[in-house]
Design an enzyme around this catalytic site. Structure first.
Site, short mmCIF file in Angstrom:
data_model
loop_
_atom_site.label_atom_id
_atom_site.label_comp_id
_atom_site.label_asym_id
_atom_site.label_seq_id
_atom_site.Cartn_x
_atom_site.Cartn_y
_atom_site.Cartn_z
N LYS A 1 127.83 80.65 51.89
CA LYS A 1 129.30 80.75 51.84
C LYS A 1 129.89 79.38 51.55
O LYS A 1 129.99 78.52 52.40
CB LYS A 1 129.89 81.28 53.15
CG LYS A 1 131.32 81.77 52.88
CD LYS A 1 132.35 81.50 53.96
CE LYS A 1 132.91 80.15 54.15
NZ LYS A 1 133.99 79.73 53.24
N GLU B 1 126.24 69.64 60.69
CA GLU B 1 126.55 68.31 60.15
C GLU B 1 128.06 68.20 60.12
O GLU B 1 128.72 68.86 59.32
CB GLU B 1 125.99 68.17 58.72
CG GLU B 1 124.49 68.22 58.65
CD GLU B 1 123.83 67.10 59.41
OE1 GLU B 1 124.43 66.01 59.54
OE2 GLU B 1 122.71 67.31 59.90
N CYS C 1 131.85 62.59 54.45
CA CYS C 1 131.68 62.58 55.90
C CYS C 1 131.25 61.21 56.38
O CYS C 1 131.56 60.81 57.48
CB CYS C 1 130.65 63.63 56.28
SG CYS C 1 129.16 63.50 55.32
P1 NAP Z 1 135.89 72.91 57.66
O1 NAP Z 1 137.28 73.33 57.72
O2 NAP Z 1 135.12 72.77 58.90
O3 NAP Z 1 135.18 73.95 56.66
C1 NAP Z 1 133.83 73.88 56.35
C2 NAP Z 1 133.33 75.28 56.01
O4 NAP Z 1 133.42 76.13 57.15
C3 NAP Z 1 134.15 75.96 54.92
O5 NAP Z 1 133.28 76.75 54.14
C4 NAP Z 1 135.08 76.82 55.74
O6 NAP Z 1 135.61 77.89 55.01
C5 NAP Z 1 134.16 77.29 56.84
N1 NAP Z 1 134.84 77.77 58.03
C6 NAP Z 1 136.08 77.46 58.48
N2 NAP Z 1 136.34 78.13 59.63
C7 NAP Z 1 135.26 78.89 59.91
C8 NAP Z 1 134.92 79.80 60.95
N3 NAP Z 1 135.76 80.05 61.95
N4 NAP Z 1 133.72 80.39 60.92
C9 NAP Z 1 132.84 80.12 59.92
N5 NAP Z 1 133.11 79.29 58.91
C10 NAP Z 1 134.30 78.66 58.90
O7 NAP Z 1 135.70 71.53 56.95
P2 NAP Z 1 136.50 70.95 55.73
O8 NAP Z 1 137.76 70.36 56.24
O9 NAP Z 1 136.57 71.94 54.65
O10 NAP Z 1 135.48 69.80 55.28
C11 NAP Z 1 135.59 68.51 55.69
C12 NAP Z 1 134.76 68.23 56.94
O11 NAP Z 1 133.37 68.35 56.66
C13 NAP Z 1 134.95 66.83 57.42
O12 NAP Z 1 135.15 66.82 58.81
C14 NAP Z 1 133.66 66.13 57.08
O13 NAP Z 1 133.32 65.03 57.85
C15 NAP Z 1 132.68 67.22 57.19
N6 NAP Z 1 131.50 66.93 56.38
C16 NAP Z 1 130.35 66.58 57.03
C17 NAP Z 1 129.20 66.28 56.31
C18 NAP Z 1 127.94 65.89 57.02
O14 NAP Z 1 126.90 65.91 56.41
N7 NAP Z 1 127.99 65.54 58.28
C19 NAP Z 1 129.23 66.37 54.93
C20 NAP Z 1 130.41 66.72 54.28
C21 NAP Z 1 131.53 67.01 55.04
P3 NAP Z 1 137.04 77.76 54.25
O15 NAP Z 1 137.28 76.34 53.96
O16 NAP Z 1 136.82 78.58 53.04
O17 NAP Z 1 138.06 78.33 55.18
#
Ligand code: NAP
Ligand code: MG
Length: 501
Positions: free
Chosen positions: A196, A271, A305
């Protein structure tokens, strides 16, 4: 079904145009490209103009159900019968196909995510190829062991077996390469997958999954569902037919996932976010450290990240470092990803633009001073989600811009005096993803590398990634590791077999 004008059409290769004309994006379930059962779609936008780019079918619980069933059938059927050598061949074939379609994949990523085309071609696509090649080498090297047990007349050995059906949920900042971080180890270990992607960037995953089919993976080994996290993601995380969730995203959603996965005690690797300290001592190669520190926060428009978002500079080098970074920030060419002169693209979504500009306001309100940036750059396309590279000074450790992950091109800079002080301040965060240290004194470098609570420490460099080197978080940056044999472990079970002799 609505069709949207193709942006930057004259600059795109024929394959990208053909791909966009094949949309709306379908789901891949059991080897079939299919609309969602309820027929709903959602829109993805082109970040440099904010205009609609494409429609994609939105998977609801019943579609997720079908995808999980297809993944289970493949896991218990054809995929189990495939030998390790054949798994290696398939992964290499997939890597070859990604390489052959590099231009098109990079263009799709730029249109959907906003990043400069040059970055997609130099970083995202090649790193995806490398990741699949690295993991292609593993299937024939996953070994159990014979254990030296002390019970007479007993043989004990271990088998390493795949976990089963893996739900892979990824964010929008590196959509294609993060697919490889999950699917590389998952497939190498013999699992099947329901992927997804983020709703902001669904397109590269569709093209990627077409290549999976072309590579010859059996039907149902890789399935693709698209849609919002609260609907599609939540259905996947709660599904009792899923054995493991591999998640990259925010710490906040990571916490939700931990709770939602408890029903059938799914295996988890998370992650999550970061607020990584970048520490420069006065005895470092200061100009080089400053140049790299600028890249560490402004690369990918800060949407990494591991972005080096908290800069600590030893007091007598502080002015020199901040001068160099501010000068560089002012020179960075911000623009549309498809513009060949662009060094930094827009942020990926309107929602994220609101979030980042909210932090710019809160920084100013709390008394931080933007040495450079702090708003919208001049001369960028109308309607795009552009933010200027920004350096905040005069910050206190308790400000929101210092404590919270902004995930944008926003650096907070602060001086320090001693190693002990900077170690304590660098660690004063719930996050623990990465850190950078610059000094010519090797004893100091090793001492600080030991003290920092972070999954990765870069010394006299930053943002180095290699498929062989594990990457992941301490503290609330998550658990589990991506890459290396460490990643593989999270996709394998260990079975202990006893035989009476
Ligand atoms: P996010 O809101 O947590 O979303 C990540 C993924 O989770 C998306 O596919 C999102 O879907 C999905 N999601 C959201 N709510 C969910 C739920 N209740 N149940 C299941 N899946 C759900 O993160 P983002 O803001 O898009 O991305 C940025 C974040 O990712 C930052 O905090 C960054 O640090 C982190 N990141 C970490 C790494 C690492 O390796 N540690 C790498 C890259 C990014 P939708 O967006 O389609 O709603
Ligand atoms: Mg988009």
């Amino acid at each position: 079904m609505t069709t949207h004008a193709i942006p930057y059409e004259s600059q795109l290769c024929a394959q990208t145009i053909a791909f966009l004309r094949r949309l709306p994006g379908r789901l891949l379930i059991g080897g079939q490209w299919t609309p969602a059962q309820a027929g709903h779609t959602f829109t993805t936008y082109e970040p440099s103009t904010g205009q609609p780019l494409a429609e994609v079918y939105q998977a609801e619980a019943e579609d997720v159900d079908r995808a999980v069933a297809a993944a289970r059938a493949a896991f218990e059927g054809p995929w189990r019968k495939i030998t390790p050598l054949e798994r290696e061949r398939l992964l290499h074939r997939l890597a070859d196909l990604i390489e052959q379609h590099a231009q098109e994949l990079a263009e799709i990523e730029t249109l959907d995510n906003g990043k400069p085309l040059s970055a997609g071609k130099a970083i995202d696509v090649p790193s995806t190829v490398d990741m699949f090649r690295y993991f292609a080498g593993w299937p024939t090297k996953i070994e159990g062991a014979v254990k030296p047990v002390s019970i007479p007349n007993r043989l004990n050995y271990t088998l390493r077996e795949p976990v089963g059906v893996v739900g892979a949920i990824i964010p929008w900042n590196f959509p294609l390469s993060l697919i490889s971080w999950k699917l590389g180890p998952a497939l190498a270990a013999g699992n099947t997958v329901v992927l997804k992607p983020a709703e902001q960037t669904p397109l590269s995953a569709i093209r990627f999954c077409e290549l999976v089919c072309e590579a010859g993976f059996p039907d149902g080994v890789v399935n693709l569902v698209q849609g919002p996290g609260e609907i599609t993601g939540a259905a996947l995380v709660a599904h009792v037919g899923v054995d493991k969730i591999a998640f990259t995203g925010s710490t906040e959603v990571g916490r939700l996932i931990m709770r939602a996965a408890a029903g059938n005690l799914k295996r988890l690797s998370l992650e999550l976010g970061g607020k990584s300290p970048h520490i420069i001592f006065a005895d470092a190669n200061v100009p080089q450290a400053a140049r790299v520190a600028a890249g560490a926060i402004f690369g990918n428009a800060g949407q990494s990240c591991n972005a080096g978002s908290r800069l600590f500079v030893q007091r007598n080098a502080y002015d020199q470092v901040v001068d160099i970074i501010a000068k560089r920030a002012g020179e960075i060419k911000v623009g549309a990803g498809m513009d060949p002169h662009t060094e930094m693209g827009p942020l990926t979504s309107a929602e994220h633009f609101e979030r980042v500009t909210g932090y710019l306001r809160s920084g100013a309100e709390q008394g931080a001073v933007a040495r450079v940036g702090g708003g919208r750059p001049a001369g960028v396309p109308e309607g795009g989600y552009f933010v200027s590279p920004t350096v905040f000074e005069n910050v206190r450790d308790d400000m929101a811009i210092v404590r919270e992950e902004i995930f944008g091109p926003v650096l907070v800079a602060t001086p320090f005096d001693t190693l002990e002080e900077v170690a304590q301040r660098a660690n004063a965060t719930p996050y623990g993803l990465a850190a950078g240290v610059w000094t010519k004194d090797i004893a100091k470098a090793h001492k600080l590398a030991g003290l920092l609570q972070a999954g990765t420490v870069w010394v006299n460099c930053y943002s180095q990634f290699d498929p062989a080197s594990p990457f992941g978080g301490y503290k609330q940056s998550g658990f589990g590791r991506e890459m290396g044999h460490e990643a593989l472990e999270h996709y394998l079970e260990t079975k202990s077999v006893w035989v009476a002799m």
